[in-house]
Scaffold this motif. Structure first.
Motif, mmCIF file in Angstrom:
data_model
loop_
_atom_site.group_PDB
_atom_site.id
_atom_site.type_symbol
_atom_site.label_atom_id
_atom_site.label_comp_id
_atom_site.label_asym_id
_atom_site.label_seq_id
_atom_site.Cartn_x
_atom_site.Cartn_y
_atom_site.Cartn_z
ATOM 1 N N HIS A 104 -4.243 1.868 3.295
ATOM 2 C CA HIS A 104 -4.378 0.722 4.434
ATOM 3 C C HIS A 104 -4.776 1.647 5.644
ATOM 4 O O HIS A 104 -4.402 2.167 6.251
ATOM 5 C CB HIS A 104 -3.262 0.069 4.886
ATOM 6 N N TYR A 127 0.792 -1.212 0.088
ATOM 7 C CA TYR A 127 -0.011 0.061 -0.198
ATOM 8 C C TYR A 127 0.872 1.182 -0.101
ATOM 9 O O TYR A 127 2.027 1.049 0.258
ATOM 10 C CB TYR A 127 -0.979 0.056 1.456
ATOM 11 N N ARG A 173 -8.666 -1.881 3.297
ATOM 12 C CA ARG A 173 -7.910 -1.559 1.865
ATOM 13 C C ARG A 173 -8.967 -0.851 1.403
ATOM 14 O O ARG A 173 -10.029 -1.269 0.747
ATOM 15 C CB ARG A 173 -7.180 -2.651 1.398
#
Length: 238
Positions: free
Chosen positions: A80, A17, A61
């Motif tokens: 995230h 991420y 997410r």
């Protein structure tokens, strides 16, 4: 429990991420904070009341598509989210406020069927002013349980007026039906991401590291956020 150690232990070994962002829910016991987060992350609702003991969290997410700022288009970013659920009872206050400084944004929830939970908004905002990473953190105020129309005691107009006094967005939500739950998170994420981009672009951190905001995969967690915010405050004198 140490917030930053907890963040590290629950993050992937090799993050996939772009940003790790922590939001914190606040509000009196019973206003629906836990149900709100369950609705957002799992799409589920359990009408039974279970009081949160201390602090808990959920994760999700999302792909964030930033708005154009100053005519500049930015790429989508993988976020995230860690969504921390705090206990509303006074006896847990010293524990929960310890987590305030590591959070990047706050969801302040009251129950539209409870006059007292609405009146206590001011007390929660005072707590934020004392314990958050700065005196003007990003906050979204939610009037929850709007599905209980017959039990409502706080009007939408009154709640909007109160939120406007503090300069915060106000949304009417229902953890039971899902009304505006996702929109609340999206609204707060917009506020936090815009602030973060401005801090990064104007900070010595970016210049000293010679990072390109548009090309780098910059990983930030709450400790980086606090450092950037400290630099910002020292530069602007606020």
């Amino acid at each position: 429990m140490n917030a930053r150690n907890n963040l590290a232990s629950h993050s992937p070994t090799t993050p996939d991420y772009d940003y790790l962002i922590k939001f914190l829910t606040l509000g009196d016991s019973g206003v629906g904070k836990t149900s709100f987060l369950h609705q957002y992350t799992d799409g589920s609702f359990d009408g039974k009341f279970f009081s949160t003991v201390g602090i808990d969290f959920k994760e999700k997410r999302v792909v964030y598509k930033p708005p154009h700022i100053d005519g500049i288009s930015r790429r989508s970013q993988r976020i995230h989210l860690q969504l921390w659920d705090t206990a509303g009872q006074e006896r847990f206050r010293s524990l929960t406020t310890a987590f305030f400084r590591d959070a990047m944004g706050f969801i302040l929830i009251f129950d539209v069927t409870s006059e007292q939970s609405f009146l206590n908004i001011r007390g929660w905002l005072d707590q934020l002013k004392t314990h958050a990473y700065c005196e003007d953190p990003d906050v979204v105020i939610c009037g929850n349980k709007v599905d209980k129309c017959d039990e409502r005691v706080v009007s939408e107009e009154r709640a909007k007026l109160e939120a406007s006094k503090y300069g915060f967005p106000y949304l009417e939500t229902s953890a039971a039906s899902g009304q505006n739950v996702a929109k609340t998170i999206e609204t707060l994420l917009d506020l936090v991401m815009i602030r973060m981009h401005k801090i990064i672009e104007n900070s010595a951190f970016l210049r000293n590291k010679s990072l390109d905001l548009h090309n780098s995969h910059l990983k930030l967690d709450s400790s980086d956020w606090n450092g950037l915010e400290t630099k910002k405050k020292s530069q602007c004198g606020c």
